[in-house]
Scaffold this motif. Structure first.
Motif, mmCIF file in Angstrom:
data_model
loop_
_atom_site.group_PDB
_atom_site.id
_atom_site.type_symbol
_atom_site.label_atom_id
_atom_site.label_comp_id
_atom_site.label_asym_id
_atom_site.label_seq_id
_atom_site.Cartn_x
_atom_site.Cartn_y
_atom_site.Cartn_z
ATOM 1 N N ARG A 51 0.812 -1.227 0.000
ATOM 2 C CA ARG A 51 0.000 0.000 0.000
ATOM 3 C C ARG A 51 0.834 1.260 0.000
ATOM 4 O O ARG A 51 0.298 2.362 -0.193
ATOM 5 C CB ARG A 51 -0.915 0.005 1.225
ATOM 6 N N VAL A 52 2.129 1.140 0.199
ATOM 7 C CA VAL A 52 2.995 2.320 0.233
ATOM 8 C C VAL A 52 3.793 2.470 -1.067
ATOM 9 O O VAL A 52 3.800 3.526 -1.702
ATOM 10 C CB VAL A 52 3.966 2.257 1.430
ATOM 11 N N SER A 53 4.437 1.370 -1.467
ATOM 12 C CA SER A 53 5.308 1.445 -2.648
ATOM 13 C C SER A 53 4.605 1.081 -3.950
ATOM 14 O O SER A 53 5.061 1.439 -5.032
ATOM 15 C CB SER A 53 6.514 0.515 -2.452
ATOM 16 N N GLY A 54 3.518 0.315 -3.858
ATOM 17 C CA GLY A 54 2.838 -0.140 -5.060
ATOM 18 C C GLY A 54 3.429 -1.408 -5.637
ATOM 19 O O GLY A 54 3.046 -1.848 -6.733
ATOM 20 N N GLU A 55 4.373 -2.021 -4.915
ATOM 21 C CA GLU A 55 5.005 -3.254 -5.381
ATOM 22 C C GLU A 55 3.981 -4.389 -5.401
ATOM 23 O O GLU A 55 3.269 -4.626 -4.426
ATOM 24 C CB GLU A 55 6.159 -3.622 -4.461
ATOM 25 N N VAL A 56 3.921 -5.103 -6.536
ATOM 26 C CA VAL A 56 2.983 -6.213 -6.713
ATOM 27 C C VAL A 56 3.737 -7.528 -6.567
ATOM 28 O O VAL A 56 4.747 -7.756 -7.236
ATOM 29 C CB VAL A 56 2.297 -6.155 -8.093
ATOM 30 N N THR A 57 3.237 -8.399 -5.687
ATOM 31 C CA THR A 57 3.853 -9.701 -5.475
ATOM 32 C C THR A 57 2.827 -10.789 -5.759
ATOM 33 O O THR A 57 1.705 -10.735 -5.235
ATOM 34 C CB THR A 57 4.364 -9.852 -4.029
ATOM 35 N N LEU A 58 3.217 -11.765 -6.588
ATOM 36 C CA LEU A 58 2.318 -12.860 -6.957
ATOM 37 C C LEU A 58 2.844 -14.162 -6.353
ATOM 38 O O LEU A 58 4.029 -14.478 -6.492
ATOM 39 C CB LEU A 58 2.206 -12.979 -8.468
ATOM 40 N N TYR A 59 1.970 -14.898 -5.702
ATOM 41 C CA TYR A 59 2.315 -16.186 -5.111
ATOM 42 C C TYR A 59 1.512 -17.279 -5.811
ATOM 43 O O TYR A 59 0.273 -17.239 -5.803
ATOM 44 C CB TYR A 59 2.013 -16.207 -3.611
ATOM 45 N N ALA A 60 2.223 -18.218 -6.432
ATOM 46 C CA ALA A 60 1.564 -19.373 -7.044
ATOM 47 C C ALA A 60 1.321 -20.415 -5.950
ATOM 48 O O ALA A 60 2.139 -20.572 -5.024
ATOM 49 C CB ALA A 60 2.423 -19.937 -8.150
ATOM 50 N N GLN A 61 0.196 -21.148 -6.077
ATOM 51 C CA GLN A 61 -0.171 -22.101 -5.040
ATOM 52 C C GLN A 61 -0.526 -23.448 -5.658
ATOM 53 O O GLN A 61 -1.241 -23.510 -6.665
ATOM 54 C CB GLN A 61 -1.374 -21.575 -4.236
ATOM 55 N N GLU A 62 -0.041 -24.503 -5.029
ATOM 56 C CA GLU A 62 -0.384 -25.858 -5.437
ATOM 57 C C GLU A 62 -1.374 -26.425 -4.432
ATOM 58 O O GLU A 62 -1.174 -26.305 -3.213
ATOM 59 C CB GLU A 62 0.858 -26.752 -5.495
ATOM 60 N N LEU A 63 -2.464 -27.014 -4.942
ATOM 61 C CA LEU A 63 -3.521 -27.530 -4.079
ATOM 62 C C LEU A 63 -3.570 -29.056 -4.144
ATOM 63 O O LEU A 63 -3.214 -29.661 -5.154
ATOM 64 C CB LEU A 63 -4.882 -26.962 -4.496
ATOM 65 N N ASP A 64 -4.061 -29.678 -3.071
ATOM 66 C CA ASP A 64 -4.290 -31.128 -3.106
ATOM 67 C C ASP A 64 -5.695 -31.398 -3.605
ATOM 68 O O ASP A 64 -6.431 -30.459 -4.001
ATOM 69 C CB ASP A 64 -4.042 -31.749 -1.733
#
Length: 418
Positions: A51-64
């Motif tokens: 919310r301060v820098s605007g940096e976007v981070t994406l986390y991929a997730q593996e599901l069972d």
């Protein structure tokens, strides 16, 4: 990857949404677009935006197989392509619309009884009141029958219901509900807003006439005068808001804890001589001067009808001459041993005596009404006597409890049409 936070701030201002809501909508849109991209290497994804820098981070997730997250790792979002970018835009817009609907519902839920104002929008057979980012539905049943609402005209209404629907909140408003009168007086009369003056009761026939009973919590403040205002200005302001052509008359009367006094006040502007209460059947017999009979009844019985609704008593109005004639006839029958002290017949001859007394009193009443009609202007003439004995019935409500026993001297009211 970074997002321009100023762009999200712009959306925040345009949509009137919380900034965090806008950011969450963007995060959802980005996660959805990643899953649809050809570069996706996981079943699910989540996105966070600083919310301060605007940096976007994406986390991929593996599901069972049960949908539980078994592993999560950081992915670098790369070229999503035009189609995926369009998907992100659509998801973002959808999420923003949903957020707007939730915000609208949250803004209006619990506001039943509040006054809203805006321009009238006629869309076919549907009438709406524009309220900025949303609108209120004004059903036909909640519109004043003799009022024409022009498209684009400014109007006020009272919120009577807030419904949560798939497409968001639907606000239902009314211009006929008595709460509109209460709210308008609260806006116009500072003493009501401050709690010095209270509206204790209200009876309304929208578009025609309203009776408002008021009391003061300060002995130095006249509640009626406060609501009427200097030169009648406050009452006239409410009247203008209640009807586009100012056709609805407003009677402001003084509230009283004593039922006899309350009934007498409720029949204003008519002057009342006496009020006799019969708690067993909830009837108040009201005696008025002959020249006040038509005024007390009102046009087509309206004044008496509204007074009955305001007080919770069934009101039977008689002129002084009619009452005196009725008392004379009943006294003669009692002296002759034809009726008992309660006015009940003791024989068939007693029944005929009662019928004769009622007929005689009715003849006097008709004569009084005819004389009064010849002398009164149209505003104070009753066009009908509302039944043989002009009895006004209250609307179903919690009854007003009588504070005193009725005077035993008058004969009980005879059976009459209501």
């Amino acid at each position: 990857m970074k997002i321009d936070l100023d762009a999200l701030r712009q959306i925040e201002r345009e949509k009137g949404l919380d900034f965090h809501t806008v950011v969450e909508a963007f995060e959802t849109a980005m996660a959805s677009s990643y899953k649809r991209s050809s570069n996706a290497v996981a079943d699910e994804a989540r996105v966070t935006v600083d919310r301060v820098s605007g940096e976007v981070t994406l986390y991929a997730q593996e599901l069972d197989d049960d949908g539980n997250i078994v592993s999560e790792w950081r992915e670098e979002p790369t070229d999503f392509g035009r189609i995926v970018a369009q998907t992100a835009k659509q998801v973002l817009l959808q999420r923003l619309r949903e957020a707007e609907r939730e915000a609208t519902y949250g803004e209006f839920v619990g506001r039943e009884g509040d006054i809203v104002a805006g321009q009238i929008s006629q869309q076919g057979n549907v009438t709406l009141i524009e309220l900025g980012r949303t609108e209120a539905l004004l059903p036909y049943a909640e519109q004043i029958p003799n009022e024409r609402l022009e498209h684009g005209a400014f109007s006020r209404a009272v919120v009577i219901e807030v419904r949560k629907q798939l497409r968001g909140a639907q606000i239902v408003a009314s211009r006929t509900h008595p709460a509109l009168v209460v709210g308008l007086f609260a806006l116009e009369v500072p003493e009501i807003e401050e709690g010095i003056v209270e509206i204790k009761g209200i009876a309304r026939e929208a578009g025609h006439r309203t009776k408002v009973a008021v009391m003061s919590n300060d002995p130095d403040v006249d509640p009626v005068g406060a609501c009427v205002g200097p030169g009648g200005q406050r009452a006239r302001s409410v009247q203008k808001e209640l009807h586009s052509d100012e056709l609805e008359r407003i009677d402001i009367v003084r509230w009283a804890d004593e039922p006899e006094e309350l009934v007498g006040n409720a029949l204003s502007p008519a002057k009342v001589s006496n009020v006799y209460l019969y708690p067993d059947d909830g009837t108040a017999m009201v005696i008025v001067p002959d020249y006040q009979l038509s005024l007390a009844i009102g046009r087509e019985g309206q004044n008496a009808r509204l007074a009955a609704r305001l007080t919770g008593w069934r009101i039977d109005i008689k002129s002084e001459t009619q009452f005196a004639e009725e008392q004379r006839a009943f006294q003669e029958a009692f002296d002759a041993g034809l009726i008992d002290e309660y006015g009940s017949p003791l024989s068939e001859e007693g029944e005929r005596a009662i019928a004769s007394a009622v007929e005689s009193a009715q003849a006097v009443r008709d004569s009084v009404l005819e004389d009064d009609e010849r002398q009164s202007d149209d505003d104070s003439v009753a066009t009908a006597a509302d039944g043989a004995m002009a009895v006004a019935e209250p609307e179903p409500k919690d009854p007003v409890q009588p504070a005193t026993e009725p005077d035993p001297s008058p004969a009980p009211p005879p059976e009459s049409e209501s």
